[in-house]
Motif scaffolding. Structure first.
Motif, PDB file in Angstrom:
ATOM      1  N   TRP A   1      29.355   8.016 -17.430  1.00 31.91           N
ATOM      2  CA  TRP A   1      29.553   8.848 -16.235  1.00 31.91           C
ATOM      3  C   TRP A   1      30.285   8.068 -15.159  1.00 31.91           C
ATOM      4  N   ARG A   2      31.082   8.766 -14.378  1.00 32.73           N
ATOM      5  CA  ARG A   2      31.690   8.188 -13.171  1.00 32.73           C
ATOM      6  C   ARG A   2      31.412   9.131 -12.011  1.00 32.73           C
ATOM      7  N   SER A   3      31.313   8.565 -10.826  1.00 32.37           N
ATOM      8  CA  SER A   3      30.942   9.366  -9.659  1.00 32.37           C
ATOM      9  C   SER A   3      32.138   9.539  -8.725  1.00 32.37           C
ATOM     10  N   VAL A   4      32.396  10.789  -8.339  1.00 35.09           N
ATOM     11  CA  VAL A   4      33.430  11.104  -7.350  1.00 35.09           C
ATOM     12  C   VAL A   4      32.745  11.851  -6.212  1.00 35.09           C
ATOM     13  N   MET A   5      32.577  11.194  -5.073  1.00 34.17           N
ATOM     14  CA  MET A   5      31.911  11.779  -3.907  1.00 34.17           C
ATOM     15  C   MET A   5      30.532  12.354  -4.273  1.00 34.17           C
ATOM     16  N   GLY A   6      29.795  11.615  -5.103  1.00 35.73           N
ATOM     17  CA  GLY A   6      28.456  12.038  -5.482  1.00 35.73           C
ATOM     18  C   GLY A   6      28.401  13.028  -6.631  1.00 35.73           C
ATOM     19  N   VAL A   7      29.556  13.416  -7.172  1.00 38.75           N
ATOM     20  CA  VAL A   7      29.595  14.345  -8.313  1.00 38.75           C
ATOM     21  C   VAL A   7      29.749  13.516  -9.584  1.00 38.75           C
ATOM     22  N   GLU A   8      28.805  13.659 -10.504  1.00 35.46           N
ATOM     23  CA  GLU A   8      28.829  12.906 -11.755  1.00 35.46           C
ATOM     24  C   GLU A   8      29.774  13.580 -12.751  1.00 35.46           C
ATOM     25  N   LEU A   9      30.821  12.844 -13.155  1.00 39.51           N
ATOM     26  CA  LEU A   9      31.803  13.374 -14.101  1.00 39.51           C
ATOM     27  C   LEU A   9      31.691  12.615 -15.424  1.00 39.51           C
ATOM     28  N   PRO A  10      31.742  13.340 -16.544  1.00 39.89           N
ATOM     29  CA  PRO A  10      31.568  12.687 -17.845  1.00 39.89           C
ATOM     30  C   PRO A  10      32.791  11.876 -18.260  1.00 39.89           C
ATOM     31  N   MET A  11      32.541  10.795 -18.973  1.00 37.57           N
ATOM     32  CA  MET A  11      33.602  10.002 -19.596  1.00 37.57           C
ATOM     33  C   MET A  11      33.262   9.914 -21.084  1.00 37.57           C
ATOM     34  N   VAL A  12      33.972  10.699 -21.893  1.00 38.86           N
ATOM     35  CA  VAL A  12      33.696  10.770 -23.332  1.00 38.86           C
ATOM     36  C   VAL A  12      34.687   9.869 -24.061  1.00 38.86           C
ATOM     37  N   LYS A  13      34.165   8.995 -24.905  1.00 40.60           N
ATOM     38  CA  LYS A  13      35.028   8.097 -25.678  1.00 40.60           C
ATOM     39  C   LYS A  13      34.764   8.287 -27.164  1.00 40.60           C
ATOM     40  N   LEU A  14      35.834   8.228 -27.920  1.00 38.53           N
ATOM     41  CA  LEU A  14      35.731   8.321 -29.366  1.00 38.53           C
ATOM     42  C   LEU A  14      35.988   6.930 -29.930  1.00 38.53           C
ATOM     43  N   GLU A  15      34.933   6.289 -30.392  1.00 36.68           N
ATOM     44  CA  GLU A  15      35.055   4.923 -30.921  1.00 36.68           C
ATOM     45  C   GLU A  15      35.140   4.989 -32.442  1.00 36.68           C
TER      46      GLU A  15
END
Length: 202
Positions: free
Chosen positions: A92-106
């Motif tokens: 997850w990464r936060s933009v102004m308190g909004v949690e946005l997903p970070m999906v990675k394909l390993e």
């Protein structure tokens, strides 16, 4: 609403302080909304680009699969040799308190062939490669679209709060301050007139 406030100097100071806080809160909400909108617009542009890529990638992948089916017969048996994908990771990464997903394909072994080379051909390899590309783009698109959805919800919530401050709270505080100020000024005029009358009587 204004008449419910008792007109005293302490109440006037409290209302002025509340107005200052509400105005500051509105400015912060407005700034947050602008940043979220900017972030969402960038992601929408990115999603549009990925959708174009994924449409082309699907078309190429199905064309390659069709060619593999024509040259090898039905390739379902070879498809069963490819393991189920379990290399997805979520952060997850936060933009102004909004949690946005970070999906990675390993991918542990990118572009590895899980079927034997005997009895297959380059058309099957090409179909497999194209569908790997589709998989990567699908993961990226899922991340971006989920982020856009979360940002849209946050923007709507922020807009409601900003509207409540701008259209309800701030006008209410202004009305209360005006009412208290007018009553206090009227009292001062009355006191001044009373003092003049008392002075003139001596």
């Amino acid at each position: 609403m204004a008449q419910q406030i008792f007109p005293t100097k302490s109440n006037l100071m409290a209302q002025q302080k509340s107005l200052a806080l509400a105005s500051q809160g509105y400015e912060l909400m407005d700034r947050k909304r602008n940043i979220l909108v900017r972030e969402m617009m960038q992601l929408i542009d990115r999603a549009a680009a990925i959708q174009d890529q994924i449409a082309a990638a699907y078309a190429e992948a199905y064309a390659a699969l069709q060619l593999a089916n024509v040259t090898l017969g039905v390739v379902l048996g070879f498809a069963h040799t490819v393991p189920v994908e379990n290399g997805l990771s979520l952060d997850w990464r936060s933009v102004m308190g909004v949690e946005l997903p970070m999906v990675k394909l390993e991918e542990t072994a990118p572009q590895s062939l899980y079927y034997g080379l005997g009895g297959t051909n380059s058309q099957l390899d090409e179909a497999y490669r194209k569908f790997c590309q589709v998989k990567r783009l699908t993961v990226e698109l899922a991340e971006v679209e989920s982020s856009v959805y979360r940002l849209a919800q946050a923007i709507q919530k922020t807009q409601k709060r900003a509207n409540a401050l701008s259209n309800i709270m701030i006008p209410q505080f202004n009305s209360n301050i005006k009412y208290i100020t007018e009553v206090l000024e009227e009292k001062e005029r009355e006191d001044f007139s009373r003092l003049k009358v008392i002075k003139s009587s001596f």
